[in-house]
Design a protein around this motif. Structure first.
Motif, mmCIF file in Angstrom:
data_model
loop_
_atom_site.group_PDB
_atom_site.id
_atom_site.type_symbol
_atom_site.label_atom_id
_atom_site.label_comp_id
_atom_site.label_asym_id
_atom_site.label_seq_id
_atom_site.Cartn_x
_atom_site.Cartn_y
_atom_site.Cartn_z
ATOM 1 N N ALA A 142 -109.505 83.853 -100.265
ATOM 2 C CA ALA A 142 -108.953 85.135 -99.840
ATOM 3 C C ALA A 142 -108.559 85.993 -101.036
ATOM 4 C CB ALA A 142 -107.741 84.902 -98.928
ATOM 5 N N VAL A 146 -110.051 89.670 -102.011
ATOM 6 C CA VAL A 146 -109.126 90.806 -102.115
ATOM 7 C C VAL A 146 -109.267 91.473 -103.478
ATOM 8 C CG1 VAL A 146 -106.691 91.415 -102.253
ATOM 9 C CG2 VAL A 146 -107.496 89.947 -100.410
ATOM 10 N N MET A 249 -105.459 86.772 -95.807
ATOM 11 C CA MET A 249 -106.193 88.003 -96.052
ATOM 12 C C MET A 249 -105.886 89.098 -95.031
ATOM 13 S SD MET A 249 -110.247 88.394 -96.894
ATOM 14 C CE MET A 249 -110.796 88.271 -95.200
#
Length: 307
Positions: A142, A146, A249
């Protein structure tokens, strides 16, 4: 001078039946063959059976707020199949199915490219990387997405993806994230099956005037169907049970059943919903069992091509 030939000693006679020597010899005891699997059955019962029974019992149990007494009820299952819980369950099924279908198709194409490659080094590198990436998930995955495709990610900034409506924290953002570990998992699943396709089958199809499309439609795909179905079930289960990546996330912006279970256990929304979380877990088991029930008959039917 004469030489007397050496006489070899006569072999010792075997002890007669019923002799004291035979009676003194230890007898080998033959145990039933099924005893060899008793440790495995015991381990399976402790690892899967006990938690399954506890989940089943908790899903149909409720506590009286005033007295604290427990009683059996279907209220938990009813609550898990309605409102926001049903939306989350439907969202998880949709996300898992879409991710599994896309990963199965892309994994098949990548696996075919690896199998038909003449470079053994490339094959070994792809399979090694697939083994690593298939187990790469959770919070690190995640964070990587990101930092790359988030609102302030590297690619988002340089390619101005936000101006085109791109958002990582959405349904399709989760799909792309899940494909990162689902496609390598499909490659590991389908490559052994692709290795089983015989070159004589392709040559025979070409000699009979079949095109590449006809070969794959009438020969290769029917043979690969059991492996493809098995890979799809494996991918669906992996995406359906994923939690840490989605939690880190998207949080609660995308409704997923695993996130609802975590909220019910921790009491983030309502207090005392632990048994509803067990009911949601039972719903997940039923969905997985339904997928397996559809897969097994198709697998038996398609396996006739391998006989």
């Amino acid at each position: 001078m004469t030489t007397v030939p050496a006489v070899s000693p006569a072999p010792s006679a075997a002890p007669a039946a019923g002799s004291p020597a035979e009676a003194a010899a230890p007898r080998r005891r033959r145990f039933p063959a099924w005893l060899a699997v008793v440790p495995l059955l015991a381990f399976t019962a402790l690892s899967f059976g006990v938690p399954a029974l506890a989940m089943l019992n908790g899903a149909f149990t409720a506590k009286d707020p005033s007295g604290g007494a427990s009683h059996y009820t279907t209220a938990n299952m009813t609550a898990s199949l309605g409102g926001a819980y049903l939306t989350a369950l439907t969202g998880s099924v949709k996300l898992s199915a879409v991710s599994a279908v896309i990963a199965a198709v892309l994994g098949l194409l990548l696996g075919q490219a690896v199998v038909t490659s003449r470079h053994q080094t490339l094959r070994e590198a792809v399979l090694t990387a697939s083994g690593v990436l298939a187990n790469f998930g959770g919070v690190p995955l995640a964070f990587a997405f990101v930092a790359t495709l988030g609102n302030a990610g590297v690619l988002t900034t340089h390619l101005h993806l936000a101006d085109h409506g791109w958002s990582l924290y959405s349904f399709w953002g989760l799909v792309i994230t899940y494909l990162y570990f689902l496609i390598p998992l499909m490659v590991l699943t389908v490559v052994p099956a692709l290795d089983g396709l015989r070159a004589q089958w392709r040559e025979a199809a070409q000699n009979n005037g079949a095109t590449t499309f006809q070969y794959w439609r009438h020969v290769a795909l029917p043979v690969l169907t059991p492996s493809l179905l098995g890979g799809f079930v494996l991918l669906f289960g992996s995406a359906f049970a994923a939690y840490a990546t989605a939690a880190a996330m998207v949080g609660s912006s995308v409704p997923l059943v695993t996130l609802q279970i975590a909220d019910a256990i921790s009491g983030n929304v309502l207090i005392g919903q632990e048994n509803v979380a067990l009911a949601l877990s039972l719903d997940m088991v039923l969905v997985a069992g339904l997928v397996m029930a559809v897969y097994l008959p198709l697998q038996r039917r398609s396996a006739r091509w391998l006989d």
